[in-house]
Write an enzyme that holds these catalytic residues in place. Structure first.
Site, short mmCIF file in Angstrom:
data_model
loop_
_atom_site.label_atom_id
_atom_site.label_comp_id
_atom_site.label_asym_id
_atom_site.label_seq_id
_atom_site.Cartn_x
_atom_site.Cartn_y
_atom_site.Cartn_z
N ASP A 1 2.44 2.44 2.57
CA ASP A 1 2.43 3.10 3.87
C ASP A 1 3.77 2.90 4.59
O ASP A 1 4.48 1.93 4.35
CB ASP A 1 1.29 2.54 4.73
CG ASP A 1 -0.06 2.99 4.19
OD1 ASP A 1 -0.08 3.89 3.35
OD2 ASP A 1 -1.08 2.44 4.63
N CYS B 1 0.82 -1.21 0.00
CA CYS B 1 0.00 0.00 0.00
C CYS B 1 0.85 1.26 0.00
O CYS B 1 0.31 2.35 -0.16
CB CYS B 1 -0.89 0.01 1.23
SG CYS B 1 0.07 -0.13 2.75
N CYS C 1 -1.63 -4.97 7.35
CA CYS C 1 -1.29 -3.71 8.01
C CYS C 1 -0.64 -3.96 9.36
O CYS C 1 0.22 -3.19 9.80
CB CYS C 1 -2.53 -2.85 8.20
SG CYS C 1 -3.57 -2.74 6.74
N CYS D 1 -2.62 3.52 7.27
CA CYS D 1 -4.07 3.49 7.38
C CYS D 1 -4.51 3.34 8.84
O CYS D 1 -3.69 3.16 9.74
CB CYS D 1 -4.61 2.33 6.56
SG CYS D 1 -4.20 0.75 7.33
#
Ligand code: FES
Length: 141
Positions: free
Chosen positions: A35, A33, A102, A58
């Site tokens: 991140d 992603c 995540c 996120c």
């Protein structure tokens, strides 16, 4: 979709920020992603006295890092290594399957910070591996 605990840690994240003169700093990126997660540790006598994190990530990344820092503060390095993404996810009463990757970001940043600490102090930490170049959380490399 998200548990109450996830929402709580997302809305009121604990231990956000940085530690000046940290004993170890780890930064990793999630290639899936894009991140980024950064973890700062203050370690004294093998105990994690303080932990803080910063993220461009996120909500699930914020929540997992928040609870991960809570779980490792006051622990020995060895016990902190047992705070895996699985443990963190369980503590949050679960994450949606699409968000499980995540939680790996927090674990990887913690390990990178411990690696940094070990390198700075010329020690080895049993069971700790250097973060690989490819850090998209698949653990296949
Ligand atoms: Fe990137 Fe969650 S979507 S860490």
């Amino acid at each position: 979709m998200y548990t109450e605990k996830v929402m709580d840690h997302f809305a009121n994240p604990r231990n956000v920020g940085e530690i000046k003169g940290a004993s170890g700093i780890g930064q990793v990126g999630n290639a899936r992603c894009g991140d980024i997660m950064k973890v700062f540790l203050k370690i004294e006598n093998n105990i994690i006295e303080d932990a803080k994190f910063q993220t461009f990530g996120c909500g699930a990344a914020v929540a997992t890092s928040s609870i991960a820092t809570e779980l490792i503060i006051g622990k020995t390095i060895e016990d902190a290594l047992k705070v895996t993404n699985k443990v963190v996810t369980e503590e949050l009463d679960g994450l949606p399957p699409a968000k499980l990757h995540c939680s790996v970001l927090a674990e990887e940043a913690l390990h990178a910070a411990l690696w940094d600490y070990a390198e700075k102090n010329n020690i080895t930490i049993a069971g700790l591996k250097k973060a690989t170049e490819c850090s998209h959380g698949c653990h296949e490399h």
